[in-house]
Design a protein around this motif. Structure first.
Motif, PDB file in Angstrom:
ATOM      1  N   ILE A 106       8.149  -2.940   0.575  1.00  0.00           N
ATOM      2  CA  ILE A 106       8.454  -2.436   1.916  1.00  0.00           C
ATOM      3  C   ILE A 106       7.911  -1.025   2.141  1.00  0.00           C
ATOM      4  CG2 ILE A 106      10.489  -3.887   2.286  1.00  0.00           C
ATOM      5  CD1 ILE A 106      12.092  -1.184   1.976  1.00  0.00           C
ATOM      6  N   ILE A 107       7.552  -0.350   1.029  1.00  0.00           N
ATOM      7  CA  ILE A 107       6.909   0.950   1.225  1.00  0.00           C
ATOM      8  C   ILE A 107       5.421   0.658   1.133  1.00  0.00           C
ATOM      9  CG2 ILE A 107       6.781   3.338   0.418  1.00  0.00           C
ATOM     10  CD1 ILE A 107       9.262   2.315  -1.417  1.00  0.00           C
ATOM     11  N   SER A 108       4.818   0.422   2.254  1.00  0.00           N
ATOM     12  CA  SER A 108       3.435  -0.045   2.162  1.00  0.00           C
ATOM     13  C   SER A 108       2.588   0.474   3.313  1.00  0.00           C
ATOM     14  CB  SER A 108       3.428  -1.561   2.128  1.00  0.00           C
ATOM     15  OG  SER A 108       2.213  -1.995   1.638  1.00  0.00           O
ATOM     16  N   SER A 109       1.323   0.085   3.252  1.00  0.00           N
ATOM     17  CA  SER A 109       0.367   0.596   4.225  1.00  0.00           C
ATOM     18  C   SER A 109       0.555  -0.072   5.588  1.00  0.00           C
ATOM     19  CB  SER A 109      -1.026   0.285   3.708  1.00  0.00           C
ATOM     20  OG  SER A 109      -1.087  -1.090   3.415  1.00  0.00           O
ATOM     21  N   PRO A 110      -0.048   0.499   6.633  1.00  0.00           N
ATOM     22  CA  PRO A 110       0.018  -0.154   7.942  1.00  0.00           C
ATOM     23  C   PRO A 110      -0.720  -1.492   7.870  1.00  0.00           C
ATOM     24  CG  PRO A 110      -1.000   2.036   8.094  1.00  0.00           C
ATOM     25  CD  PRO A 110      -0.819   1.735   6.646  1.00  0.00           C
ATOM     26  N   GLY A 111      -0.498  -2.340   8.826  1.00  0.00           N
ATOM     27  CA  GLY A 111      -1.135  -3.654   8.805  1.00  0.00           C
ATOM     28  C   GLY A 111      -0.199  -4.668   8.189  1.00  0.00           C
TER      29      GLY A 111
ATOM     30  N   ASP B   2       3.896 -24.682  -0.560  1.00  0.00           N
ATOM     31  CA  ASP B   2       3.601 -23.258  -0.647  1.00  0.00           C
ATOM     32  C   ASP B   2       3.868 -22.582   0.694  1.00  0.00           C
ATOM     33  OD1 ASP B   2       2.847 -22.376  -3.015  1.00  0.00           O
ATOM     34  OD2 ASP B   2       0.721 -22.078  -2.536  1.00  0.00           O
ATOM     35  N   LEU B   3       4.718 -21.578   0.700  1.00  0.00           N
ATOM     36  CA  LEU B   3       4.933 -20.808   1.930  1.00  0.00           C
ATOM     37  C   LEU B   3       4.540 -19.374   1.628  1.00  0.00           C
ATOM     38  CD1 LEU B   3       8.504 -21.715   3.218  1.00  0.00           C
ATOM     39  CD2 LEU B   3       6.352 -22.429   4.199  1.00  0.00           C
ATOM     40  N   ARG B   4       3.982 -18.707   2.616  1.00  0.00           N
ATOM     41  CA  ARG B   4       3.660 -17.294   2.415  1.00  0.00           C
ATOM     42  C   ARG B   4       4.255 -16.457   3.538  1.00  0.00           C
ATOM     43  NH1 ARG B   4      -2.496 -17.649   1.609  1.00  0.00           N
ATOM     44  NH2 ARG B   4      -2.139 -19.595   2.725  1.00  0.00           N
ATOM     45  N   LEU B   5       4.643 -15.259   3.181  1.00  0.00           N
ATOM     46  CA  LEU B   5       5.391 -14.422   4.104  1.00  0.00           C
ATOM     47  C   LEU B   5       4.689 -13.072   4.260  1.00  0.00           C
ATOM     48  CD1 LEU B   5       8.100 -14.735   5.527  1.00  0.00           C
ATOM     49  CD2 LEU B   5       9.210 -13.905   3.452  1.00  0.00           C
ATOM     50  N   TYR B   6       4.535 -12.627   5.520  1.00  0.00           N
ATOM     51  CA  TYR B   6       3.874 -11.346   5.797  1.00  0.00           C
ATOM     52  C   TYR B   6       4.728 -10.534   6.762  1.00  0.00           C
ATOM     53  CZ  TYR B   6      -0.099 -13.841   3.854  1.00  0.00           C
ATOM     54  OH  TYR B   6      -0.905 -14.563   3.030  1.00  0.00           O
ATOM     55  N   TRP B   7       4.643  -9.232   6.657  1.00  0.00           N
ATOM     56  CA  TRP B   7       5.370  -8.378   7.592  1.00  0.00           C
ATOM     57  C   TRP B   7       4.532  -7.159   7.951  1.00  0.00           C
ATOM     58  CZ3 TRP B   7       6.498  -3.243   6.689  1.00  0.00           C
ATOM     59  CH2 TRP B   7       6.306  -2.797   5.373  1.00  0.00           C
ATOM     60  N   ARG B   8       4.877  -6.572   9.080  1.00  0.00           N
ATOM     61  CA  ARG B   8       4.315  -5.285   9.458  1.00  0.00           C
ATOM     62  C   ARG B   8       5.321  -4.552  10.328  1.00  0.00           C
ATOM     63  NH1 ARG B   8      -1.009  -5.486  11.993  1.00  0.00           N
ATOM     64  NH2 ARG B   8      -0.563  -3.546  13.059  1.00  0.00           N
ATOM     65  N   ARG B   9       5.145  -3.245  10.397  1.00  0.00           N
ATOM     66  CA  ARG B   9       6.051  -2.464  11.234  1.00  0.00           C
ATOM     67  C   ARG B   9       5.278  -1.945  12.437  1.00  0.00           C
ATOM     68  NH1 ARG B   9      10.879   1.585   9.570  1.00  0.00           N
ATOM     69  NH2 ARG B   9      11.511   1.942  11.700  1.00  0.00           N
ATOM     70  N   ASP B  10       5.910  -1.968  13.586  1.00  0.00           N
ATOM     71  CA  ASP B  10       5.286  -1.435  14.789  1.00  0.00           C
ATOM     72  C   ASP B  10       6.331  -0.568  15.483  1.00  0.00           C
ATOM     73  OD1 ASP B  10       4.058  -1.150  17.367  1.00  0.00           O
ATOM     74  OD2 ASP B  10       2.714  -2.758  16.728  1.00  0.00           O
TER      75      ASP B  10
ATOM     76  N   VAL C  49      -5.390 -15.813   4.410  1.00  0.00           N
ATOM     77  CA  VAL C  49      -5.047 -15.621   5.829  1.00  0.00           C
ATOM     78  C   VAL C  49      -5.754 -14.386   6.376  1.00  0.00           C
ATOM     79  CG1 VAL C  49      -3.178 -15.306   7.498  1.00  0.00           C
ATOM     80  CG2 VAL C  49      -2.769 -16.624   5.423  1.00  0.00           C
ATOM     81  N   ARG C  50      -6.378 -14.578   7.543  1.00  0.00           N
ATOM     82  CA  ARG C  50      -6.999 -13.459   8.264  1.00  0.00           C
ATOM     83  C   ARG C  50      -6.174 -13.262   9.531  1.00  0.00           C
ATOM     84  NH1 ARG C  50     -11.819 -12.892  11.907  1.00  0.00           N
ATOM     85  NH2 ARG C  50     -11.541 -15.077  12.445  1.00  0.00           N
ATOM     86  N   PHE C  51      -5.790 -12.031   9.810  1.00  0.00           N
ATOM     87  CA  PHE C  51      -4.981 -11.778  11.010  1.00  0.00           C
ATOM     88  C   PHE C  51      -5.848 -11.148  12.093  1.00  0.00           C
ATOM     89  CE2 PHE C  51      -1.919 -11.742   7.518  1.00  0.00           C
ATOM     90  CZ  PHE C  51      -0.940 -12.580   8.018  1.00  0.00           C
ATOM     91  N   VAL C  52      -5.783 -11.705  13.290  1.00  0.00           N
ATOM     92  CA  VAL C  52      -6.545 -11.151  14.411  1.00  0.00           C
ATOM     93  C   VAL C  52      -5.582 -10.854  15.557  1.00  0.00           C
ATOM     94  CG1 VAL C  52      -8.366 -11.582  16.114  1.00  0.00           C
ATOM     95  CG2 VAL C  52      -8.633 -12.424  13.770  1.00  0.00           C
TER      96      VAL C  52
END
Ligand SMILES: CC(C)(COP(=O)(O)OP(=O)(O)OC[C@H]1O[C@@H](n2cnc3c(N)ncnc32)[C@H](O)[C@@H]1OP(=O)(O)O)[C@@H](O)C(=O)NCCC(=O)NCCS
Length: 235
Positions: A188-193, A207-215, A230-233
């Motif tokens: 949780i202490i991570s880079s933007p994106g 298989d499940l994968r989980l991603y998060w970001r803060r805004d 996974v590529r995020f656009v």
């Protein structure tokens, strides 16, 4: 796999829309559903979610590029999950998901026919009762270890991740949320994106994968299935 996503305020979505245009932006079934909603907050969330996701699909979905927004209908299955209706053809295999929170909307579309779930939460204090009712012993332990100032963020990212998984599995809150154990660890202490993080669950053996970001004051989570990178656009 590419996940196309957008995050906007409800006001931004409505600013792009002239009131008189509304009929040309919604299909017949959508208009009927909107008319059945009585609570103003629910109406605006529902509508902004549709507008955001339709605009996203119109921009990136190869088949829908030339379509009017009213031809891209986003209806609701019995379990509450969103589904696409094009020319009276229900597209149950399209990977779409949306979430609203505090007058904001987050939606996504994946170009592979995999499961997809997204969730949006405002980073705010969660009550002890809420945490005890919905979090696992391990998650509560992680919360107890983190500095008090980080509690709201950690609690909301855990909660959001559970909801994203439950949406990807089309289950919603029909199952005990403690069947998912979120393990953000130090991630949780991570880079933007977009950042990935771990979890365990007995709800599915895929298989499940989980991603998060803060805004700013929001946390956004995405759950996808499949093995492809996974590529995020963002749109
Ligand atoms: C699905 C659930 C996790 C939604 O979470 P939430 O924090 O309340 O709301 P969010 O804004 O994040 O998500 C809502 C969106 O999730 C989607 N959704 C709802 N149920 C879903 C399901 N079973 N599977 C996948 N997606 C679902 C819908 O697109 C919905 O938006 P829409 O109604 O505008 O189409 C959870 O609330 C739930 O299980 N709801 C079931 C329905 C329900 O209890 N309704 C009660 C009052 S409205």
């Amino acid at each position: 796999m590419t996940v196309f996503w957008s995050f906007s305020s409800i006001d931004q979505e409505f600013t792009k829309t002239k009131p008189r245009e509304l009929n040309s932006l919604l299909g017949e079934q959508e208009r009927e559903y909107l008319n059945s909603l009585r609570i103003e907050k629910r109406r605006s969330e529902w509508l902004a979610g549709r507008l955001a996701l339709k605009r996203l699909l119109q921009a990136v979905h190869a088949e829908l590029a030339g379509r009017e927004l009213s031809e891209i209908q986003i209806l609701k299955l019995e379990n509450g999950a969103p589904c696409l209706l094009i020319d009276n053809d229900l597209r149950l295999n399209e990977s779409i998901s949306l979430s609203h929170s505090n007058r904001h909307v987050f939606c996504a579309y994946a170009d592979e026919k995999d499961l997809l779930g997204v969730d949006l939460e405002l980073v705010e204090k969660r009550s002890l009762d809420f945490i005890q009712d919905f979090f696992t012993v391990d998650e509560i332990h992680q919360l107890n270890l983190c500095p008090p100032a980080d509690h709201p963020f950690l609690a909301n990212i855990i909660w959001s991740a559970k909801e994203a998984i439950l949406k990807a599995l089309s289950l919603g809150l029909t199952v005990d949320t403690r069947r998912i154990n979120i393990q953000p660890g130090s991630s949780i202490i991570s880079s933007p994106g977009w950042n990935s993080f771990g979890f365990t669950t007995d709800l599915i053996d895929k298989d499940l994968r989980l991603y998060w970001r803060r805004d700013d004051e929001f946390v956004l989570t995405i759950c996808v299935t499949g093995h492809l990178p996974v590529r995020f656009v963002q749109l």
